[in-house]
Design a protein around this motif. Structure first.
Motif, PDB file in Angstrom:
ATOM      1  N   SER A 103     -33.298 -48.608 -19.563  1.00 39.90           N
ATOM      2  CA  SER A 103     -33.579 -48.016 -20.974  1.00 39.90           C
ATOM      3  C   SER A 103     -34.891 -48.563 -21.728  1.00 39.90           C
ATOM      4  O   SER A 103     -35.645 -47.702 -22.232  1.00 39.90           O
ATOM      5  CB  SER A 103     -32.339 -47.584 -21.665  1.00 39.90           C
ATOM      6  N   ALA A 104     -34.723 -49.807 -21.641  1.00 38.57           N
ATOM      7  CA  ALA A 104     -35.537 -50.578 -22.552  1.00 38.57           C
ATOM      8  C   ALA A 104     -36.720 -50.112 -22.027  1.00 38.57           C
ATOM      9  O   ALA A 104     -37.804 -50.950 -23.107  1.00 38.57           O
ATOM     10  CB  ALA A 104     -34.720 -51.861 -23.023  1.00 38.57           C
ATOM     11  N   ARG A 133     -37.838 -47.027 -22.482  1.00 40.68           N
ATOM     12  CA  ARG A 133     -39.302 -47.020 -23.832  1.00 40.68           C
ATOM     13  C   ARG A 133     -40.713 -47.607 -23.432  1.00 40.68           C
ATOM     14  O   ARG A 133     -40.869 -47.162 -24.544  1.00 40.68           O
ATOM     15  CB  ARG A 133     -37.377 -47.318 -24.786  1.00 40.68           C
ATOM     16  N   SER A 134     -40.184 -49.093 -23.946  1.00 39.44           N
ATOM     17  CA  SER A 134     -41.247 -49.363 -23.918  1.00 39.44           C
ATOM     18  C   SER A 134     -42.894 -49.172 -23.354  1.00 39.44           C
ATOM     19  O   SER A 134     -43.719 -48.813 -23.488  1.00 39.44           O
ATOM     20  CB  SER A 134     -41.338 -50.940 -23.201  1.00 39.44           C
ATOM     21  N   HIS A 188     -39.387 -37.670 -27.603  1.00 45.08           N
ATOM     22  CA  HIS A 188     -38.219 -39.198 -26.692  1.00 45.08           C
ATOM     23  C   HIS A 188     -38.174 -40.055 -28.010  1.00 45.08           C
ATOM     24  O   HIS A 188     -37.266 -41.185 -28.009  1.00 45.08           O
ATOM     25  CB  HIS A 188     -39.485 -40.082 -25.602  1.00 45.08           C
ATOM     26  N   LEU A 189     -39.248 -41.062 -28.076  1.00 43.49           N
ATOM     27  CA  LEU A 189     -39.190 -41.652 -29.346  1.00 43.49           C
ATOM     28  C   LEU A 189     -39.031 -41.715 -30.630  1.00 43.49           C
ATOM     29  O   LEU A 189     -38.261 -42.462 -31.451  1.00 43.49           O
ATOM     30  CB  LEU A 189     -40.685 -41.826 -29.829  1.00 43.49           C
ATOM     31  N   PHE A 245     -32.331 -45.474 -30.440  1.00 42.43           N
ATOM     32  CA  PHE A 245     -31.968 -45.838 -28.539  1.00 42.43           C
ATOM     33  C   PHE A 245     -31.449 -46.729 -28.909  1.00 42.43           C
ATOM     34  O   PHE A 245     -30.575 -47.031 -30.355  1.00 42.43           O
ATOM     35  CB  PHE A 245     -33.622 -46.739 -28.932  1.00 42.43           C
ATOM     36  N   PHE A 246     -31.052 -46.754 -27.550  1.00 37.59           N
ATOM     37  CA  PHE A 246     -29.901 -47.812 -27.235  1.00 37.59           C
ATOM     38  C   PHE A 246     -29.483 -47.979 -25.683  1.00 37.59           C
ATOM     39  O   PHE A 246     -30.100 -47.508 -24.981  1.00 37.59           O
ATOM     40  CB  PHE A 246     -28.060 -47.157 -27.707  1.00 37.59           C
ATOM     41  N   HIS A 247     -28.958 -49.635 -24.929  1.00 35.21           N
ATOM     42  CA  HIS A 247     -28.592 -49.224 -24.048  1.00 35.21           C
ATOM     43  C   HIS A 247     -28.050 -48.377 -23.222  1.00 35.21           C
ATOM     44  O   HIS A 247     -27.336 -48.348 -23.831  1.00 35.21           O
ATOM     45  CB  HIS A 247     -27.957 -50.940 -23.781  1.00 35.21           C
ATOM     46  N   GLN A 284     -29.419 -45.462 -22.953  1.00 29.79           N
ATOM     47  CA  GLN A 284     -29.908 -44.047 -23.030  1.00 29.79           C
ATOM     48  C   GLN A 284     -30.705 -43.282 -22.263  1.00 29.79           C
ATOM     49  O   GLN A 284     -30.725 -42.029 -22.196  1.00 29.79           O
ATOM     50  CB  GLN A 284     -31.166 -44.577 -24.036  1.00 29.79           C
ATOM     51  N   HIS A 285     -30.938 -43.633 -21.194  1.00 33.79           N
ATOM     52  CA  HIS A 285     -31.701 -43.327 -19.567  1.00 33.79           C
ATOM     53  C   HIS A 285     -30.715 -42.367 -19.667  1.00 33.79           C
ATOM     54  O   HIS A 285     -30.600 -41.386 -18.567  1.00 33.79           O
ATOM     55  CB  HIS A 285     -32.867 -44.081 -18.989  1.00 33.79           C
ATOM     56  N   LEU A 291     -30.790 -38.871 -21.759  1.00 32.67           N
ATOM     57  CA  LEU A 291     -32.026 -38.236 -22.450  1.00 32.67           C
ATOM     58  C   LEU A 291     -31.936 -36.400 -22.271  1.00 32.67           C
ATOM     59  O   LEU A 291     -31.820 -35.674 -23.736  1.00 32.67           O
ATOM     60  CB  LEU A 291     -33.397 -38.218 -21.460  1.00 32.67           C
TER      61      LEU A 291
END
Length: 217
Positions: free
Chosen positions: A53-54, A57-58, A144-145, A149-151, A153-154, A157
């Motif tokens: 997920s991170a 996000r990145s 999306h942004l 956000f959380f671990h 999350q993907h 969606l």
């Protein structure tokens, strides 16, 4: 990565962002060689392992274009299916288009566990998503942004996009055997982690109050 440059139309592929989640193999060397041939390739690296997920996000945060396509780095998602998802996208809706793996290449136990998990998630979240585990998705960067956000999350969606005012659609795509890496999850481990996440996302969905504004002056 090379396959993406080979099969995607140049006009569609603005840039290709690879997020290296603190790998310990020779990924950096391989990516450097590929970058020498493809200037549109950008490589980000986490200084410590942060999870999928991170990583998503990145990559989204670093993107310079308004429409994002994501796919896993294990080679299971065919990048040649991205144009079909982009064709189904519309700024007026759907603002997220997800892939649905028509013929899964996983083991019987994993396919069965996935069907059960998808059925439970749809019942609890009412997101109408048939395959939330598919990494191939097309969506709007800014939406999306704006999501919490959380671990993990993907995996949620579609539900989050819908909760915050977007609509979703799904397109059948291909599926291939894993070409790179190994899964860090067993069915048991995924189930143990999934229940708390599911309840947390249900709370977020129930509490979501998307604000719709327009500039009048």
């Amino acid at each position: 990565m090379q396959e993406s440059f080979d099969v995607l139309p140049e006009a569609l592929l603005g840039e290709l962002i690879v997020v290296d989640d603190c790998s310990t193999d020779d990924s950096t060397v391989r990516l450097a060689a590929l970058r020498a041939r493809h200037p549109r390739l950008r490589v980000l690296r986490h200084t410590a392992n942060a999870g999928q997920s991170a990583s998503v996000r990145s990559g989204v945060a670093a993107a310079r274009f308004p429409l994002i396509a994501t796919l896993d780095g294990d080679g299971q998602n065919p990048p040649g299916d991205i144009p079909a998802l982009v064709a189904a996208y519309d700024p007026a809706g759907p603002q997220l288009v997800g892939g649905v793996r028509a013929k899964r290449r996983d083991t019987w136990s994993k396919r069965t566990a996935s069907r059960l998990a998808n059925a439970l998630r749809r019942r609890v979240l009412r997101d109408d998503c048939p395959d939330t585990g598919c990494g191939l998705k097309v969506f709007e960067r800014d939406r999306h942004l704006a999501l919490p956000f959380f671990h993990g999350q993907h995996r949620y969606l579609p539900a989050l996009f819908r909760a915050y005012g977007a609509s979703t659609a799904y397109v059948p795509i291909g599926d291939r055997a894993r070409r790179h890496g190994a899964s860090n999850y067993t069915n048991w481990k995924r189930g143990l982690q999934g229940i708390p996440d599911l309840m947390g996302v249900r709370w977020l969905v129930m509490r979501a109050r998307p604000a719709r504004t327009e500039e009048i002056l």
